[in-house]
Design an enzyme around this catalytic site. Structure first.
Site, PDB file in Angstrom:
ATOM      1  N   HIS A 107     -14.739   0.689  -0.559  1.00 29.38           N
ATOM      2  CA  HIS A 107     -13.624  -0.125  -0.273  1.00 29.38           C
ATOM      3  C   HIS A 107     -12.505   0.681   0.611  1.00 29.38           C
ATOM      4  O   HIS A 107     -11.294   0.260   0.590  1.00 29.38           O
ATOM      5  CB  HIS A 107     -13.116  -0.873  -1.595  1.00 29.38           C
ATOM      6  CG  HIS A 107     -14.108  -1.914  -2.104  1.00 29.38           C
ATOM      7  ND1 HIS A 107     -13.796  -2.156  -3.268  1.00 29.38           N
ATOM      8  CD2 HIS A 107     -14.895  -2.304  -1.527  1.00 29.38           C
ATOM      9  CE1 HIS A 107     -14.704  -3.081  -3.900  1.00 29.38           C
ATOM     10  NE2 HIS A 107     -15.553  -3.369  -2.441  1.00 29.38           N
ATOM     11  N   TYR A 150       0.851  -1.505  -0.046  1.00 37.04           N
ATOM     12  CA  TYR A 150       0.139  -0.044   0.085  1.00 37.04           C
ATOM     13  C   TYR A 150       0.971   1.304   0.057  1.00 37.04           C
ATOM     14  O   TYR A 150       0.489   2.410  -0.559  1.00 37.04           O
ATOM     15  CB  TYR A 150      -1.042   0.097   1.172  1.00 37.04           C
ATOM     16  CG  TYR A 150      -2.023  -1.258   0.738  1.00 37.04           C
ATOM     17  CD1 TYR A 150      -2.046  -2.357   1.516  1.00 37.04           C
ATOM     18  CD2 TYR A 150      -3.085  -0.622  -0.017  1.00 37.04           C
ATOM     19  CE1 TYR A 150      -3.093  -3.380   1.302  1.00 37.04           C
ATOM     20  CE2 TYR A 150      -4.029  -1.519  -0.288  1.00 37.04           C
ATOM     21  CZ  TYR A 150      -3.952  -2.983   0.201  1.00 37.04           C
ATOM     22  OH  TYR A 150      -4.924  -3.686  -0.144  1.00 37.04           O
ATOM     23  N   ARG A 195       1.581   2.109  -3.633  1.00 32.20           N
ATOM     24  CA  ARG A 195       0.481   2.781  -4.292  1.00 32.20           C
ATOM     25  C   ARG A 195       0.138   3.971  -3.737  1.00 32.20           C
ATOM     26  O   ARG A 195      -0.127   4.808  -4.533  1.00 32.20           O
ATOM     27  CB  ARG A 195      -0.663   1.691  -4.073  1.00 32.20           C
ATOM     28  CG  ARG A 195      -0.486   0.381  -4.863  1.00 32.20           C
ATOM     29  CD  ARG A 195      -1.714  -0.742  -4.439  1.00 32.20           C
ATOM     30  NE  ARG A 195      -2.982  -0.159  -5.003  1.00 32.20           N
ATOM     31  CZ  ARG A 195      -4.309  -0.740  -4.660  1.00 32.20           C
ATOM     32  NH1 ARG A 195      -4.133  -1.772  -3.698  1.00 32.20           N
ATOM     33  NH2 ARG A 195      -5.523  -0.289  -5.038  1.00 32.20           N
ATOM     34  N   ASN A 233     -17.749   0.841 -20.135  1.00 35.49           N
ATOM     35  CA  ASN A 233     -16.554   0.087 -19.784  1.00 35.49           C
ATOM     36  C   ASN A 233     -15.939  -0.058 -21.231  1.00 35.49           C
ATOM     37  O   ASN A 233     -16.310  -0.039 -22.373  1.00 35.49           O
ATOM     38  CB  ASN A 233     -17.014  -1.251 -19.136  1.00 35.49           C
ATOM     39  CG  ASN A 233     -16.135  -1.830 -18.526  1.00 35.49           C
ATOM     40  OD1 ASN A 233     -15.323  -0.982 -17.452  1.00 35.49           O
ATOM     41  ND2 ASN A 233     -15.745  -2.873 -18.448  1.00 35.49           N
ATOM     42  N   ASP A 272      -8.419   5.576  -4.482  1.00 40.79           N
ATOM     43  CA  ASP A 272      -7.736   6.710  -4.815  1.00 40.79           C
ATOM     44  C   ASP A 272      -8.626   7.995  -4.544  1.00 40.79           C
ATOM     45  O   ASP A 272      -9.647   7.645  -4.336  1.00 40.79           O
ATOM     46  CB  ASP A 272      -7.233   6.678  -6.182  1.00 40.79           C
ATOM     47  CG  ASP A 272      -8.477   6.645  -7.394  1.00 40.79           C
ATOM     48  OD1 ASP A 272      -8.569   5.930  -8.175  1.00 40.79           O
ATOM     49  OD2 ASP A 272      -9.274   7.419  -7.274  1.00 40.79           O
ATOM     50  N   ALA A 323     -13.197   5.348 -20.802  1.00 39.33           N
ATOM     51  CA  ALA A 323     -13.584   6.146 -19.657  1.00 39.33           C
ATOM     52  C   ALA A 323     -13.579   7.636 -20.018  1.00 39.33           C
ATOM     53  O   ALA A 323     -14.554   8.319 -20.154  1.00 39.33           O
ATOM     54  CB  ALA A 323     -13.116   5.956 -18.167  1.00 39.33           C
ATOM     55  N   CYS A 369      -0.346   5.950  16.605  1.00 36.55           N
ATOM     56  CA  CYS A 369      -1.440   6.508  16.391  1.00 36.55           C
ATOM     57  C   CYS A 369      -1.410   8.005  16.657  1.00 36.55           C
ATOM     58  O   CYS A 369      -1.333   8.301  17.856  1.00 36.55           O
ATOM     59  CB  CYS A 369      -2.554   5.612  16.853  1.00 36.55           C
ATOM     60  SG  CYS A 369      -4.072   6.520  16.822  1.00 36.55           S
ATOM     61  N   ASN A 390     -12.919   2.316  -5.591  1.00 39.69           N
ATOM     62  CA  ASN A 390     -11.383   2.709  -5.964  1.00 39.69           C
ATOM     63  C   ASN A 390     -10.955   3.159  -4.521  1.00 39.69           C
ATOM     64  O   ASN A 390     -11.812   4.185  -3.784  1.00 39.69           O
ATOM     65  CB  ASN A 390     -11.127   3.806  -6.944  1.00 39.69           C
ATOM     66  CG  ASN A 390     -11.677   3.075  -8.455  1.00 39.69           C
ATOM     67  OD1 ASN A 390     -11.645   1.735  -8.421  1.00 39.69           O
ATOM     68  ND2 ASN A 390     -12.059   4.018  -9.306  1.00 39.69           N
ATOM     69  N   GLY A 427     -16.305   1.376 -15.699  1.00 39.63           N
ATOM     70  CA  GLY A 427     -14.793   0.818 -15.295  1.00 39.63           C
ATOM     71  C   GLY A 427     -14.495  -0.173 -14.357  1.00 39.63           C
ATOM     72  O   GLY A 427     -13.693  -0.317 -13.543  1.00 39.63           O
TER      73      GLY A 427
END
Ligand code: BV8
Length: 239
Positions: free
Chosen positions: A110, A55, A58, A203, A95, A221, A137, A93, A177
C-alpha cells in the site's frame, strides 16, 4: 515443513503498540475521518490540501522519536535471519517500522508514508517533510504534482506479481494485526490455503470465523509474535 517458504502479511495492528493508530478499531483512523475524504484519487483531485494535511499529520507522528519498532517488528526480522527457507514479508502498513525493526525488504503493497511521488514524471523520492500543492519535484522541478507514495482505494497495490508468486509456493502463511477487510490483501489467506499452505493468524482478536486459518492466536502482537517466532525457529532448527 522444515524450511518451506513463508509469507507473512501484516496490518496496522502490528504497529499499534508502537503508538500508531489502527483504522477500524473503535478509536481508529476511519472512526474520525472518512476514506472518501482522504484515501481515494478522487479525494486528492477534489481537495489536495485536505489529503496532504491528513498524510502530513501521520508522517510527523511517524517521525516522532517516541514512535519506535516494537518486539513484534524485531521478532519478524529475527525470523528472516534465523529461518533456513525463504521468508517474504508483505505489509499493508505505510510506516517504516519493519525496516527500523531490522527487516530487510518488506513489500509495502500500500506504499510508503516516507516517500513522495511526482504525478508528472512518475519519480518516487524519499520524503520526511510536509507535502503541499506547491511542492516541487526534485527530479523534474515541476510543482503541483507531488503526492504521497501511497496506494489509495481504487488504485492497484504494489508488488502484486511478486506477492502472488510467493503465495502459490508458500508452505506457511502468517497474518498479523489485520482485520482482513481490504482486498486484495484480505484474499491472500485463501490463496495460500488453496496452494496447500498452513495458515496462522496472530491478532488481538479473530478476524474471521473458523475455516480460513488452521490456527488463530489471540493477543497483543508484541507478546504473541515473538513467542510464535521462537517456537517456529526451535521446531525448524531441530528438525
Ligand atoms: C484494488 C493506504 C484493484 C493508505 C489503504 C468498491 C470500489 C472500489 C474498490 C473496491 C470496492 N469494493 C472493494 C474494493 C476493493 C478495495 C477494498 O478492499 N475496499 C474495502 C473497504 C471493501 N480495495 C482497493 O481499492 C485496493 N485496490 O482493489 O485495486 C486491483 C486489485 C488487485 C489487482 C489489481 C487491481 C487498494 C486498497 C488499498 C487502500 N489503501 N491504505 C493509508 O494507509 O492511508 S488500506 C488501509 O486498510 C491501510 O493500508 C490498512 O493497512 C489496510 C487494512 O487495514 P488493517 O491494516 O487491517 O487495519 P485495521 O484497523 O482494519 O485492523 C487492525 C487489526 O489489528 C484489527 O484486527 C485489530 O484487532 C488488530 N490489532 C489492534 N491492536 C493490536 C492488534 N493486533 C495485535 N496486536 C495489537 N496490539
Amino acid at each position: 515443513m522444515a524450511g518451506g517458504p513463508i509469507v507473512i502479511l501484516t496490518g496496522a495492528g502490528i504497529s499499534r503498540e508502537s503508538g500508531l493508530e489502527t483504522f477500524r478499531d473503535k478509536d481508529g483512523l476511519w472512526s474520525r475521518v472518512s476514506i472518501d475524504e482522504v484515501a481515494t484519487p478522487e479525494a486528492f483531485a477534489r481537495d489536495s490540501e485536505r489529503v496532504h494535511a491528513f498524510y502530513n499529520a501521520r508522517r510527523r507522528q511517524l517521525l516522532n522519536p517516541e514512535v519506535q519498532p516494537n518486539a513484534a517488528h524485531r521478532a519478524l526480522a529475527e525470523l528472516e535471519r534465523g529461518y533456513p527457507g525463504d521468508v517474504l514479508l508483505v505489509t499493508q502498513n505505510i510506516d517504516d517500522l519493519h525496516e527500523r525493526g531490522g527487516s530487510v525488504a518488506p513489500q509495502h503493497m500500500h506504499g510508503e508514508l516516507l516517500k513522495a511521488r511526482c504525478t508528472c514524471c512518475g519519480r518516487t523520492t524519499p520524503w520526511r517533510d510536509d507535502l503541499a500543492t506547491t511542492t516541487r519535484c526534485p527530479a523534474c522541478d515541476h510543482s503541483g504534482g507531488m503526492r504521497p507514495h501511497v496506494v489509495w482505494f481504487g488504485e492497484i497495490p504494489l508488488s502484486m506479481e511478486r506477492i502472488q508468486q510467493a503465495l502459490i509456493c508458500c508452505e506457511l502463511f502468517i497474518s498479523i494485526g489485520t482485520s482482513g477487510q481490504v482486498y486484495p490483501a484480505a484474499g491472500f489467506v485463501a490463496e495460500a490455503r488453496a496452494a496447500g499452505a498452513r495458515t496462522v493468524e496472530l491478532n488481538l482478536e479473530r478476524s474471521v470465523g473458523p475455516g480460513l486459518f488452521d490456527q488463530q492466536v489471540e493477543g497483543s502482537a508484541s507478546e504473541i509474535v515473538p513467542a510464535f517466532v521462537a517456537s517456529l525457529l526451535t521446531v525448524t532448527n531441530t528438525q
